[in-house]
Design a protein around this motif. Sequence first.
Motif, PDB file in Angstrom:
ATOM      1  N   SER A 281     -43.428 -17.132  16.694  1.00 42.98           N
ATOM      2  CA  SER A 281     -42.310 -17.530  16.383  1.00 42.98           C
ATOM      3  C   SER A 281     -41.184 -17.341  17.460  1.00 42.98           C
ATOM      4  N   THR A 282     -40.221 -18.326  17.633  1.00 42.10           N
ATOM      5  CA  THR A 282     -39.261 -18.119  18.470  1.00 42.10           C
ATOM      6  C   THR A 282     -38.075 -17.597  17.722  1.00 42.10           C
ATOM      7  N   ARG A 283     -37.370 -16.854  18.591  1.00 42.43           N
ATOM      8  CA  ARG A 283     -36.301 -16.296  17.749  1.00 42.43           C
ATOM      9  C   ARG A 283     -35.096 -16.094  18.764  1.00 42.43           C
ATOM     10  N   ASP A 284     -33.767 -16.071  18.299  1.00 38.88           N
ATOM     11  CA  ASP A 284     -32.695 -15.996  18.994  1.00 38.88           C
ATOM     12  C   ASP A 284     -31.515 -15.392  18.170  1.00 38.88           C
TER      13      ASP A 284
ATOM     14  N   GLY B  96     -28.186 -13.622  22.104  1.00 39.03           N
ATOM     15  CA  GLY B  96     -29.010 -13.106  22.594  1.00 39.03           C
ATOM     16  C   GLY B  96     -29.767 -14.416  23.477  1.00 39.03           C
ATOM     17  N   MET B  97     -31.020 -14.157  23.671  1.00 36.44           N
ATOM     18  CA  MET B  97     -31.990 -15.272  24.392  1.00 36.44           C
ATOM     19  C   MET B  97     -33.198 -15.614  23.729  1.00 36.44           C
ATOM     20  N   GLU B  98     -33.371 -16.904  23.570  1.00 32.27           N
ATOM     21  CA  GLU B  98     -34.482 -17.230  22.691  1.00 32.27           C
ATOM     22  C   GLU B  98     -35.676 -16.922  23.415  1.00 32.27           C
TER      23      GLU B  98
ATOM     24  N   THR C 205     -32.065 -17.015  14.470  1.00 28.46           N
ATOM     25  CA  THR C 205     -32.639 -18.379  14.332  1.00 28.46           C
ATOM     26  C   THR C 205     -34.028 -18.116  14.758  1.00 28.46           C
ATOM     27  N   VAL C 206     -34.936 -18.498  13.649  1.00 31.09           N
ATOM     28  CA  VAL C 206     -36.204 -18.302  13.800  1.00 31.09           C
ATOM     29  C   VAL C 206     -37.173 -19.684  13.814  1.00 31.09           C
TER      30      VAL C 206
ATOM     31  N   GLU D 218     -29.636   4.789  28.748  1.00 27.75           N
ATOM     32  CA  GLU D 218     -28.707   3.878  29.213  1.00 27.75           C
ATOM     33  C   GLU D 218     -29.001   2.271  28.868  1.00 27.75           C
ATOM     34  N   PRO D 219     -28.043   1.448  28.500  1.00 28.87           N
ATOM     35  CA  PRO D 219     -28.415   0.112  27.976  1.00 28.87           C
ATOM     36  C   PRO D 219     -28.945  -0.510  29.083  1.00 28.87           C
ATOM     37  N   ARG D 220     -29.962  -1.433  28.601  1.00 27.48           N
ATOM     38  CA  ARG D 220     -30.494  -2.544  29.493  1.00 27.48           C
ATOM     39  C   ARG D 220     -29.895  -3.743  29.791  1.00 27.48           C
ATOM     40  N   ALA D 221     -29.240  -4.146  28.445  1.00 29.72           N
ATOM     41  CA  ALA D 221     -28.103  -5.295  28.947  1.00 29.72           C
ATOM     42  C   ALA D 221     -26.767  -4.866  27.863  1.00 29.72           C
ATOM     43  N   PRO D 222     -25.837  -5.321  27.913  1.00 29.16           N
ATOM     44  CA  PRO D 222     -24.680  -5.110  27.181  1.00 29.16           C
ATOM     45  C   PRO D 222     -25.026  -4.711  25.664  1.00 29.16           C
ATOM     46  N   GLY D 223     -24.719  -3.602  25.445  1.00 32.12           N
ATOM     47  CA  GLY D 223     -24.890  -3.128  23.924  1.00 32.12           C
ATOM     48  C   GLY D 223     -26.502  -3.014  23.295  1.00 32.12           C
ATOM     49  N   MET D 224     -27.444  -3.224  24.329  1.00 31.34           N
ATOM     50  CA  MET D 224     -28.629  -2.960  23.914  1.00 31.34           C
ATOM     51  C   MET D 224     -29.325  -1.951  24.341  1.00 31.34           C
ATOM     52  N   TYR D 225     -29.913  -0.944  23.603  1.00 24.49           N
ATOM     53  CA  TYR D 225     -30.473   0.461  23.741  1.00 24.49           C
ATOM     54  C   TYR D 225     -31.883   0.350  23.305  1.00 24.49           C
ATOM     55  N   PHE D 226     -32.652   0.394  24.206  1.00 25.95           N
ATOM     56  CA  PHE D 226     -34.297   0.231  24.259  1.00 25.95           C
ATOM     57  C   PHE D 226     -34.695   1.632  24.011  1.00 25.95           C
TER      58      PHE D 226
END
Length: 106
Positions: free
Chosen positions: A87-90, A43-45, A67-68, A12-20
Motif C-alpha cells: 500500500s502507498t502511504r504518505d 513526507g513522501m508517498e 494517506t493510505v 543524527e537525523p536523516r531528514a529534518p525531524g526523522m530519527y532512524f
Amino acid sequence: MGYDTTAYDDVEPRAPGMYFLRDALDCEHLGVTVVEADDGWEGMEHDHADGDHEEVYVLLHGEATLTVDGDAVDLDPGDAVRVDPGSTRDLAFSADGSKMIVAGAP
C-alpha cells in the motif's frame, strides 16, 4: 549482550525531524523511526512492496494525516495505523510539536 539502548535525539537525523534507530539499536529486521514535526511537514508517498515490509504508525502528540492508497486517515494522539507492504502511504502533520513513532519489519 541481550539488548541495546539509545536516545533517539542522540541519533543524527536523516531528514529534518526523522530519527532512524535501526542502526543505533543494532536491529536485524525491525525499523524504528521517531518523527518530530510541525504544521506543514509532509513526507513522501512510498510503499515497501519490494521488501515485504509492513509499518505501524503511532501518533504520540499533535495531529497527523496518513494517506493510505488514497484514503486519508486522520490521527489523534494515541491512534495507531498498520499499513500493508504494497500500500502507498504518505504522512503529513497539521500541528506544531507533533511526535510519532513508526515501526516496521518484514
